[in-house]
Design a protein around this motif. Structure first.
Motif, PDB file in Angstrom:
ATOM      1  N   THR A  61      42.340  34.458  25.846  1.00 50.08           N
ATOM      2  CA  THR A  61      42.663  35.850  25.552  1.00 50.08           C
ATOM      3  C   THR A  61      41.725  36.381  24.478  1.00 50.08           C
ATOM      4  N   VAL A  62      41.533  37.691  24.507  1.00 49.43           N
ATOM      5  CA  VAL A  62      40.726  38.355  23.487  1.00 49.43           C
ATOM      6  C   VAL A  62      41.606  39.388  22.819  1.00 49.43           C
ATOM      7  N   PRO A  63      41.956  39.198  21.550  1.00 45.57           N
ATOM      8  CA  PRO A  63      41.619  38.055  20.701  1.00 45.57           C
ATOM      9  C   PRO A  63      42.432  36.821  21.097  1.00 45.57           C
ATOM     10  N   PRO A  64      42.038  35.636  20.601  1.00 50.95           N
ATOM     11  CA  PRO A  64      42.828  34.428  20.867  1.00 50.95           C
ATOM     12  C   PRO A  64      44.274  34.622  20.393  1.00 50.95           C
ATOM     13  N   THR A  65      45.197  33.987  21.087  1.00 47.31           N
ATOM     14  CA  THR A  65      46.620  34.150  20.784  1.00 47.31           C
ATOM     15  C   THR A  65      47.298  32.789  20.676  1.00 47.31           C
ATOM     16  N   THR A 112      47.069  41.953  27.079  1.00 46.47           N
ATOM     17  CA  THR A 112      46.103  40.919  26.713  1.00 46.47           C
ATOM     18  C   THR A 112      46.258  39.698  27.609  1.00 46.47           C
ATOM     19  N   TYR A 113      47.501  39.295  27.842  1.00 41.00           N
ATOM     20  CA  TYR A 113      47.754  38.127  28.689  1.00 41.00           C
ATOM     21  C   TYR A 113      47.411  38.406  30.149  1.00 41.00           C
ATOM     22  N   MET A 135      55.301  41.749  34.612  1.00 39.14           N
ATOM     23  CA  MET A 135      54.302  41.225  35.530  1.00 39.14           C
ATOM     24  C   MET A 135      53.261  42.308  35.768  1.00 39.14           C
ATOM     25  N   PRO A 136      52.005  41.930  35.963  1.00 38.80           N
ATOM     26  CA  PRO A 136      50.961  42.952  36.123  1.00 38.80           C
ATOM     27  C   PRO A 136      51.261  43.866  37.314  1.00 38.80           C
ATOM     28  N   GLY A 137      51.207  45.175  37.057  1.00 40.15           N
ATOM     29  CA  GLY A 137      51.353  46.157  38.124  1.00 40.15           C
ATOM     30  C   GLY A 137      52.744  46.266  38.724  1.00 40.15           C
TER      31      GLY A 137
END
Length: 164
Positions: A61-65, A112-113, A135-137
């Protein structure tokens, strides 16, 4: 653990080394118990299907998590070659809201995830004893005092056992 000289921007309270390293607040007592109970439920019910890790440093991830829990497909353990920075994308990330975090802050973290490839994001709200699955979308799902089922993995967790 000694506090750092850096301060939280909203409260001017010195941040601990834990908070600086992980980019999140120290867990509360309720947070800690919920994390342990969720881990137990997942490990007991799904040990052959999934690997569950806690407090992993994700560099995907950006930034790291550093999520509270990560759920991966079952992984054969390599005890000789360990990772301190994990570059594999988990199927699911679980975050438990601490008292100093906001719902907006934590739902924004889902993006981010999802950009990294995570398929589902569980957001645990302890004071309401509720878990949201994002969940995405897709529309979010909300579970309170009932079995939670994640449609992306098929994982089911009895929230009565988690929030007892």
């Amino acid at each position: 653990m000694e506090a750092s000289v850096l301060e939280h921007p909203e409260t001017d309270i010195a941040l601990s080394d834990y908070e600086l390293e992980r980019g999140k607040p120290m867990p509360s007592f309720n947070h800690s118990i919920i994390q342990a109970r969720l881990s137990k439920e997942l490990l007991v019910s799904y040990e052959d299907d999934f690997s569950v890790g806690s407090e992993l440093s994700l560099v995907v991830t950006v930034p790291p998590t550093v999520p509270d829990l990560c759920i991966y497909p079952a992984t054969k353990m390599n005890w000789l070659d360990d990772e301190t920075k994990v570059s594999r994308v988990p199927l699911t990330v679980v975050e438990i809201i601490s008292p100093s975090q906001t719902l907006t802050e934590m739902t924004n973290k889902a993006v981010t995830y999802f950009v990294a490839g995570v398929q589902s994001y569980w957001l645990v709200q302890p004071s309401l004893r509720t878990v949201f699955i994002l969940m995405p979308g897709q529309d979010e799902l909300a579970f309170h005092n009932e079995p939670l089922t994640d449609p992306t993995t098929g994982i089911t967790v009895d929230l009565k056992k988690v929030f007892r």
